[in-house]
Design an enzyme around this catalytic site. Structure first.
Site, PDB file in Angstrom:
ATOM      1  N   ARG A  88       0.819  -1.213   0.000  1.00  0.00           N
ATOM      2  CA  ARG A  88       0.000   0.000   0.000  1.00  0.00           C
ATOM      3  C   ARG A  88       0.852   1.261   0.000  1.00  0.00           C
ATOM      4  O   ARG A  88       0.475   2.268  -0.615  1.00  0.00           O
ATOM      5  CB  ARG A  88      -0.959  -0.034   1.202  1.00  0.00           C
ATOM      6  CG  ARG A  88      -2.078  -1.073   1.018  1.00  0.00           C
ATOM      7  CD  ARG A  88      -2.693  -1.492   2.349  1.00  0.00           C
ATOM      8  NE  ARG A  88      -3.864  -2.359   2.182  1.00  0.00           N
ATOM      9  CZ  ARG A  88      -3.792  -3.663   1.929  1.00  0.00           C
ATOM     10  NH1 ARG A  88      -2.614  -4.250   1.815  1.00  0.00           N
ATOM     11  NH2 ARG A  88      -4.899  -4.383   1.803  1.00  0.00           N
ATOM     12  N   ASP A 111      -4.193 -15.466   7.632  1.00  0.00           N
ATOM     13  CA  ASP A 111      -2.882 -15.896   7.129  1.00  0.00           C
ATOM     14  C   ASP A 111      -2.108 -16.737   8.134  1.00  0.00           C
ATOM     15  O   ASP A 111      -1.133 -17.400   7.768  1.00  0.00           O
ATOM     16  CB  ASP A 111      -2.034 -14.681   6.742  1.00  0.00           C
ATOM     17  CG  ASP A 111      -2.535 -14.015   5.474  1.00  0.00           C
ATOM     18  OD1 ASP A 111      -3.192 -14.690   4.663  1.00  0.00           O
ATOM     19  OD2 ASP A 111      -2.270 -12.811   5.292  1.00  0.00           O
TER      20      ASP A 111
END
Length: 431
Positions: free
Chosen positions: A28, A319
């Site tokens: 990002r 995750d």
């Protein structure tokens, strides 16, 4: 020559070290800086295959990038309307984050672009992003009825704001919609069933964009420009730290100090579950890195017990399921995981991979449609296992082998996707 690595059992891990930069924030930082109004220096950038895919894509879109050193880069932003048409197909590699977030950005651009990816990414579903972007009047065309890469994005006159209720909590899908929404007429609102990681929302705030937050909904209106910070310091990745949190917990006589880890509350489900299991984790030196909270962890070995958790916490630790499976293998009693169906469409079918590979080591694991049942304290043995070219499966196998009787991993170097020096650190901590 066969690509394998042998991990031997370890005892009493000791160390005081830093973790590579957060993968989600590194992605990002690059994308937002490319759309900013001045150069941004990004420190502790994760120089991994996934994040370099994002760098290559924004370079192909006309943005200049300077590498000061391996983990520090400068992005010369061109403004939110400054990207230019790529001369070739954009390659997202193995990175779903690169692909899905860039789809949101490029859906509004006045030029044609095309994406591809590696063999794994070309098997991952894209309709979950294509559908909401299409509702915004974006024009995207992909293989097999909008399911798979390659994917073409065709320019349109303008995007329209939508009010979108997401069928699942997904930071990537949410982010794609918000990034497209900043170009759309009106206010775009995204609502999730549970709040997924919010790094995109925090990055918007870093670049001077105000969002409207209410419940599990986020609203964004058309954005005129990004006001870039001079620098972004990326925190250490808690998903990478998770492997050492579990390793130190299950290997007797261990003590690790892990520095400068991001503790964004949308990412700390791993801490909640490990503490419920009885892990001895101390969080110290809490501070801020821009809009992201960070801290140091001190973790010592402990006797763990099985737990049950499901969909409500899954967006905060999706995750970490492979390495939490390893913790459960060494815990007393059963661990039951549900609400993790998303793992069926990651780099591989992670639920199937976990059941198949850890069973080879003697673990008692049953995969369900959306989770796992792990019977702790099974009699483990040395085995040869396959990573499926999935970085998190490879690292979880390495920790399990180190805590048990060793493991030989086929295709081990996929860890370069998120943690290039993982095996080096592993060997240093065993000394």
């Amino acid at each position: 020559m066969k690509d394998i690595m042998k991990i031997i059992a370890g005892q009493g891990l000791k160390g005081d070290f830093f973790i590579p930069g957060d993968k989600s924030i590194s992605h990002r930082s690059v994308m937002f800086s490319a759309l900013g109004d001045k150069p941004v220096r990004i420190k502790n950038f994760l120089n991994s295959q996934d994040c370099l895919s994002t760098v290559k894509c924004i370079q192909a879109l006309g943005v200049k990038v300077d590498f000061i050193n391996e983990n520090e880069i400068v992005i010369y932003g061109k403004g939110i309307h400054g990207l230019t048409e790529p001369s070739d197909v954009l390659d997202a590699g193995n990175s779903g984050t690169t692909l899905r977030l860039m789809m949101g950005i490029l859906a509004a651009q006045p030029f044609f672009s095309t994406f591809t990816g590696d063999q794994s990414l070309r098997k991952r579903p894209m309709r979950r992003v294509i559908n909401p972007l299409s509702e915004m009047k974006a024009k995207l065309v992909s293989r097999e009825d909008s399911k798979y890469l390659p994917l073409a994005i065709i320019p349109v006159d303008k995007l329209q704001a939508i009010n979108y209720a997401m069928p699942m909590a997904s930071a990537q899908v949410k982010s794609a919609i918000l990034l497209a929404g900043m170009y759309a007429e009106g206010e775009t609102i995204v609502t999730e069933p549970y709040t997924s990681r919010d790094h995109t929302e925090r990055m918007f705030e870093t670049f001077g964009v105000k969002l409207r937050k209410f419940g599990t909904s986020i609203g964004i209106k058309k954005v005129d420009k990004f006001v870039s910070p001079e620098e972004i310091v990326v925190p250490g990745d808690i998903s990478s730290a998770a492997f050492w949190l579990v390793a130190a917990s299950i290997i007797p006589n261990s003590k690790l100090i892990i520095r400068n880890i991001g503790i964004n509350p949308t990412r700390t489900g791993i801490l909640d579950v490990l503490k419920d299991m009885g892990a001895n984790i101390e969080i110290v030196n809490e501070k801020w890195s821009g809009k992201e909270p960070v801290a140091d962890f001190i973790v010592r070995s402990a006797e763990l017990k099985g737990v049950t958790f499901g969909a409500e916490i899954m967006p905060r630790l999706i995750d970490e399921i492979p390495i939490l499976t390893v913790a459960a293998m060494f815990a007393e009693g059963d661990t039951i995981i549900s609400g993790a169906g998303e793992l069926r469409v990651k780099e591989t079918d992670r639920l199937a991979a976990i059941e198949a590979e850890f069973t080879k080591m003697g673990a008692k694991i049953q995969a369900t449609d959306d989770g796992l049942i792990i019977h702790g304290k099974a009699a483990l043995k040395e085995a040869e296992c396959y990573s499926y070219h999935d970085h998190r499966i490879a690292m979880a196998l390495a920790i399990a082998g180190m805590a048990a009787y060793g493991v030989t991993i086929q295709s081990p170097h996929c860890v370069d996707i998120s943690y290039p020096n993982f095996y080096t650190v592993l060997n240093e901590l065993k000394k």
